[in-house]
Design an enzyme around this catalytic site. Sequence first.
Site, PDB file in Angstrom:
ATOM      1  N   CYS A 105      -6.342  11.982   3.899  1.00  0.00           N
ATOM      2  CA  CYS A 105      -6.301  13.047   4.892  1.00  0.00           C
ATOM      3  C   CYS A 105      -7.558  13.915   4.788  1.00  0.00           C
ATOM      4  O   CYS A 105      -8.668  13.403   4.725  1.00  0.00           O
ATOM      5  CB  CYS A 105      -5.014  13.857   4.697  1.00  0.00           C
ATOM      6  N   THR A 106      -7.395  15.230   4.723  1.00  0.00           N
ATOM      7  CA  THR A 106      -8.542  16.128   4.689  1.00  0.00           C
ATOM      8  C   THR A 106      -9.165  16.253   3.308  1.00  0.00           C
ATOM      9  O   THR A 106     -10.066  17.070   3.105  1.00  0.00           O
ATOM     10  CB  THR A 106      -8.153  17.528   5.201  1.00  0.00           C
TER      11      THR A 106
END
Length: 319
Positions: A105-106
């Site tokens: 993800c981030t």
Amino acid sequence: MTQRTVLVVLFDGVQSLDVTGPLEVFAGAEQHTPGTYRIRTASPDGAPVRTSSGLTLVPDLALADAPDPHILLVPGGQGTRAPEPDLTEWLRVHGPRAERLVSVCTGAILLAEAGLLDGHRVTTHWAYADKLARDHPEVDVEPDPIYIRDGRVATSAGVTSGIDLALALVEEDLDREVALAIARHLVVFLRRPGNQAQFSAQLASQTARREPLREVQQWITEHPDGDLAVESLAARARLSPRHFARAFQAETGTTPGRYVDQVRLEHARRLLEDTPDGVGEISRASGYGTAEAMRRAFVKALGTPPAEYRRRFHPLPAP
């Protein structure tokens, strides 16, 4: 076999599934084949962290005391929006020492802030891909794939795609049978190809505001093998073909032809994943007409033919 150390970085605001999904895969591999992976979790100061959902995670140690790992896994979450300077600096110093840099993800934002993604092809959660590309123009950001392998760097999209990437790494380190056993235990497919899109045609495109166009979108989804030419769809919406094409693109963000292609591809993927039907039968049910037409569509969109797609993660033996 050399035991590989997996170090999972923890911080306040981390997304819990970004941590636990890949961790369960590596832990499953260690249970299946003891001596494969040694898993450790570490926070900047060794103190417990609170995830974005309110769950408290207790790390094994502080980052300063962590050994250089074979696999350095950086999850994402709200805590990546304003990363701790000490965490970024630790990644800048220790990241180059890891054999593999992995983000979920981030978590890619943290690796980019540490200068570890320069010159690499990467992906991240679709909602943050533009920000990552804008803030770090030296990074080649691709918003669509669920994960990307580029040398020693491996990045994945949002949340559950971290499981797909971890399964791919286990398959590479051990073999397909071990990865398959873990996938079955976790009740997931062996793995989706990394270049599979992050979301379905219905999610990727907007829902039309006007009821006639919404009805056409639904009809396309329910009848991928039907007559989906613009003229036929326009007649259903009671519009001229030219007006229909303009209105459809204005309200959904894509052309009717591209939307039909996405729906047919998604329908064929589901049949390959969930049924034992032959490729020819699936090609007709999905509106391609012939197996060769479906093969060309798969290679163009996913980089892999239907037979290989099915082999990668069909839970049942193909006929």
